[in-house]
Motif scaffolding. Structure first.
Motif, PDB file in Angstrom:
ATOM      1  N   VAL A 213       7.827  -3.776  -6.236  1.00 37.57           N
ATOM      2  CA  VAL A 213       6.569  -3.252  -6.760  1.00 37.57           C
ATOM      3  C   VAL A 213       5.499  -3.218  -5.930  1.00 37.57           C
ATOM      4  N   CYS A 214       4.685  -1.930  -5.726  1.00 34.80           N
ATOM      5  CA  CYS A 214       3.789  -1.840  -4.825  1.00 34.80           C
ATOM      6  C   CYS A 214       2.881  -0.552  -5.141  1.00 34.80           C
ATOM      7  N   THR A 215       1.555  -0.785  -4.900  1.00 35.68           N
ATOM      8  CA  THR A 215       0.649   0.184  -5.337  1.00 35.68           C
ATOM      9  C   THR A 215      -0.103   0.634  -4.036  1.00 35.68           C
ATOM     10  N   VAL A 216       0.475   0.508  -3.142  1.00 41.06           N
ATOM     11  CA  VAL A 216      -0.165   1.086  -1.744  1.00 41.06           C
ATOM     12  C   VAL A 216       0.436   2.531  -1.518  1.00 41.06           C
ATOM     13  N   ALA A 217       1.727   2.489  -1.779  1.00 37.82           N
ATOM     14  CA  ALA A 217       2.511   3.888  -1.737  1.00 37.82           C
ATOM     15  C   ALA A 217       2.393   4.495  -0.425  1.00 37.82           C
ATOM     16  N   CYS A 218       2.893   3.889   0.774  1.00 39.23           N
ATOM     17  CA  CYS A 218       2.781   4.444   2.053  1.00 39.23           C
ATOM     18  C   CYS A 218       3.968   5.572   2.041  1.00 39.23           C
ATOM     19  N   ASN A 219       3.320   6.540   2.690  1.00 40.05           N
ATOM     20  CA  ASN A 219       4.157   7.953   2.779  1.00 40.05           C
ATOM     21  C   ASN A 219       5.393   7.507   3.560  1.00 40.05           C
ATOM     22  N   PHE A 220       5.614   6.442   4.442  1.00 41.36           N
ATOM     23  CA  PHE A 220       6.631   6.096   5.235  1.00 41.36           C
ATOM     24  C   PHE A 220       7.736   5.097   4.638  1.00 41.36           C
ATOM     25  N   CYS A 221       7.142   5.012   3.291  1.00 45.12           N
ATOM     26  CA  CYS A 221       8.139   3.894   2.675  1.00 45.12           C
ATOM     27  C   CYS A 221       8.981   4.238   1.406  1.00 45.12           C
ATOM     28  N   ALA A 222      10.224   3.851   1.580  1.00 42.98           N
ATOM     29  CA  ALA A 222      11.165   4.372   0.486  1.00 42.98           C
ATOM     30  C   ALA A 222      11.587   2.904  -0.139  1.00 42.98           C
ATOM     31  N   PHE A 223      11.196   2.023   0.317  1.00 39.67           N
ATOM     32  CA  PHE A 223      11.258   0.652  -0.510  1.00 39.67           C
ATOM     33  C   PHE A 223      10.576   0.318  -1.915  1.00 39.67           C
ATOM     34  N   TYR A 224       9.287   0.770  -1.652  1.00 43.06           N
ATOM     35  CA  TYR A 224       8.427   0.346  -2.935  1.00 43.06           C
ATOM     36  C   TYR A 224       8.974   1.098  -4.021  1.00 43.06           C
ATOM     37  N   ARG A 225       8.499   0.658  -5.300  1.00 41.42           N
ATOM     38  CA  ARG A 225       8.728   1.084  -6.803  1.00 41.42           C
ATOM     39  C   ARG A 225       7.298   0.980  -7.471  1.00 41.42           C
TER      40      ARG A 225
ATOM     41  N   GLN B 105       8.529 -11.019   2.387  1.00 45.07           N
ATOM     42  CA  GLN B 105       7.421  -9.957   2.296  1.00 45.07           C
ATOM     43  C   GLN B 105       7.906  -9.284   0.932  1.00 45.07           C
ATOM     44  N   GLY B 106       6.989  -8.653   0.662  1.00 49.14           N
ATOM     45  CA  GLY B 106       6.926  -7.758  -0.576  1.00 49.14           C
ATOM     46  C   GLY B 106       6.064  -6.647  -0.790  1.00 49.14           C
ATOM     47  N   GLY B 107       5.995  -5.892  -1.895  1.00 47.05           N
ATOM     48  CA  GLY B 107       4.975  -4.938  -2.002  1.00 47.05           C
ATOM     49  C   GLY B 107       3.738  -5.679  -2.309  1.00 47.05           C
ATOM     50  N   VAL B 108       2.676  -4.908  -2.575  1.00 42.54           N
ATOM     51  CA  VAL B 108       1.427  -5.269  -3.235  1.00 42.54           C
ATOM     52  C   VAL B 108       1.438  -5.056  -4.655  1.00 42.54           C
TER      53      VAL B 108
ATOM     54  N   ALA C  69      -4.015   4.916   1.663  1.00 42.70           N
ATOM     55  CA  ALA C  69      -4.349   3.526   1.196  1.00 42.70           C
ATOM     56  C   ALA C  69      -3.891   2.216   1.935  1.00 42.70           C
ATOM     57  N   ARG C  70      -3.324   2.470   3.026  1.00 48.02           N
ATOM     58  CA  ARG C  70      -2.672   1.401   3.889  1.00 48.02           C
ATOM     59  C   ARG C  70      -4.155   0.526   4.464  1.00 48.02           C
ATOM     60  N   ILE C  71      -3.695  -0.656   4.579  1.00 43.54           N
ATOM     61  CA  ILE C  71      -4.648  -1.689   5.156  1.00 43.54           C
ATOM     62  C   ILE C  71      -5.396  -1.030   6.402  1.00 43.54           C
TER      63      ILE C  71
ATOM     64  N   PRO D  40      -0.638  -9.183   6.170  1.00 39.21           N
ATOM     65  CA  PRO D  40      -1.772  -8.783   6.059  1.00 39.21           C
ATOM     66  C   PRO D  40      -2.271  -7.895   4.772  1.00 39.21           C
ATOM     67  N   GLU D  41      -1.288  -6.843   4.566  1.00 40.65           N
ATOM     68  CA  GLU D  41      -1.493  -6.177   3.407  1.00 40.65           C
ATOM     69  C   GLU D  41      -1.260  -6.851   1.920  1.00 40.65           C
ATOM     70  N   GLU D  42      -0.572  -7.802   1.978  1.00 35.73           N
ATOM     71  CA  GLU D  42      -0.325  -8.565   0.669  1.00 35.73           C
ATOM     72  C   GLU D  42      -1.399  -9.598   0.694  1.00 35.73           C
TER      73      GLU D  42
HETATM   74  S1  SF4 Z   1       2.378  -1.645   1.472  1.00 31.21           S
HETATM   75 FE1  SF4 Z   1       4.869  -2.121   2.165  1.00 31.21          FE
HETATM   76  S2  SF4 Z   1       6.040  -2.073   0.314  1.00 31.21           S
HETATM   77 FE2  SF4 Z   1       4.293  -1.190  -0.053  1.00 31.21          FE
HETATM   78  S3  SF4 Z   1       4.478   1.195   0.062  1.00 31.21           S
HETATM   79 FE3  SF4 Z   1       3.726   0.451   2.061  1.00 31.21          FE
HETATM   80  S4  SF4 Z   1       5.146  -0.368   3.508  1.00 31.21           S
HETATM   81 FE4  SF4 Z   1       6.012  -0.140   1.153  1.00 31.21          FE
END
Ligand code: SF4
Length: 375
Positions: free
Chosen positions: A59-71, A104-107, A185-187, A137-139
């Motif tokens: 679970v992540c609220t940052v929603a990076c355009n290059f990320c297929a992992f987050y939900r 590591q995980g999402g934010v 929204a990335r760090i 650092p993002e987390e």
């Molecule tokens: S912060 Fe990490 S987990 Fe979250 S969308 Fe970006 S790359 Fe994916």
């Protein structure tokens, strides 16, 4: 002395000089990078680490355009692992001789600071011999926003609970213009360095990272390398230790919103960038080859382009591999030993700080019956 000779000697190159390396024949840059690597790390040896990635939440609220992992938290396959599930993964690692997790995980704003502190305490109580390098650092920035507390305050508490290191994930290209396009929204780069600097000042283990293929210019890559070099100087002089290594890979876009919108990077570009990074960062001793993003063959070639380390078994890598659309999420010990040996080097198991633990009997391991399942 020409530019490459000065780089091999460990002279700090300027941004313009680093950019000019991209125009030189790759074979010459590679030879210089290999020379620089031979001067700073044991010549015949290529190291590896037995460890495990654990992604505690997607679970992540940052929603990076290059990320297929987050939900998002409402998606059906969103998850948060329980302490017991994470503990079970640690036990699997220990069965194959590993003593380090990269977690590591999402934010995930649904997880309060107490959850992280409790997790670290749970793991250190049940598995005291396993070191925990965790959170990006993002987390930590996410926890700053959630709690209103400073990174220093948070890291002190997390360290007391059992945190051993803060990997340098989320570095990509530390130039905000590049970051804004790939993930608005990335760090920001200033926050990335602020949090890593705080971790280094507290004596936490860190590594430097770089991802190429966003469409960044050579000058922006050089700026990224110079910023890392400057931070490393600050940490080495001020805190006695800095980044233990440099890990570099290429952008994977297959299942992401950047598919077709970012150029990515070829094996040739990866090897060129690795060699240039080695020459531009004489104050970082260890460079990893990236088999998860480039495959084993390119990772073997990387050992002649500045890399002295084959990375780790990883057991369960989800973020890069999901974006790439492949399932090479773990490497068995046999594969790692075979690929290092076939490339002409002697494999040595290391700890996260690159201290050599032992030189395994490669033939004995390769001739063993099938290894334990690795994931
Ligand atoms: S912060 Fe990490 S987990 Fe979250 S969308 Fe970006 S790359 Fe994916």
């Amino acid at each position: 002395m020409d530019l490459l000779e000065r780089a091999v000697e460990g002279e700090f190159l300027s941004a313009e000089e680093i950019v000019s390396l991209y125009g030189l024949p790759l074979a010459e840059v590679a030879a210089a990078a290999h020379q620089a690597r031979l001067r700073r790390t044991p010549a015949d040896t290529v190291t590896y680490l037995i460890d495990r990635n654990i992604n505690y939440t997607n679970v992540c609220t940052v929603a990076c355009n290059f990320c297929a992992f987050y939900r998002t938290k409402r998606q059906a396959d969103a998850y948060v692992l329980t302490y017991e599930e994470i503990g079970h993964k640690v036990e699997e690692l220990m069965q194959v001789g590993g003593r380090r997790i990269l977690m590591q995980g999402g934010v995930n704003p649904g997880l309060p600071l107490e959850w992280y502190v409790g997790l670290l305490r749970y793991l250190k109580t049940h598995y005291p011999e396993v070191r925990i390098d965790a959170f990006s650092p993002e987390e930590i920035l996410g926890l700053e926003k959630l709690t209103g507390r400073t990174a220093r305050d948070l890291l002190v508490e997390l360290k007391e609970a059992g945190l051993d290191g803060l990997p340098g994930a989320g570095g990509e290209i530390l130039v905000d213009e590049v970051r804004a396009k790939a993930a608005p929204a990335r760090i920001k780069s200033s926050d990335w360095f602020r949090i890593l600097d705080t971790a280094q000042a507290l004596g936490l283990y860190t590594i430097a990272t770089m991802v190429i293929g966003f469409g960044e210019t050579y000058l922006q890559r050089a700026q990224h390398l110079l910023a890392l070099r400057q931070q490393q100087e600050k940490a080495l002089r001020g805190y006695g230790a800095g980044f233990a290594s440099m890990a570099m890979w290429t952008l994977q876009t297959e299942h992401t919103r950047l598919k077709g919108k970012a150029p990515g990077a070829s094996a040739h570009e990866y090897l060129q960038q690795l060699a240039i990074a080695r020459l531009a960062l004489p104050n970082i001793a260890n460079f990893q080859a990236s088999w998860p993003s480039m495959g084993f063959k390119v990772a073997q070639a990387a050992l002649y382009y500045g890399a002295n380390d084959f990375g780790s078994t990883m057991l369960e890598e989800n973020v890069v591999s999901v974006a790439a659309g492949h399932t090479r999420t773990n490497a068995t010990l046999k594969q790692i030993l075979r690929h290092i040996s076939d490339a002409g080097f002697v494999p040595a198991e290391r700890d996260p700080y690159y201290n050599i633990l032992h030189y395994p009997d490669v033939n004995a391991v390769l001739n063993e019956p099938a290894a334990l399942p690795m994931a």
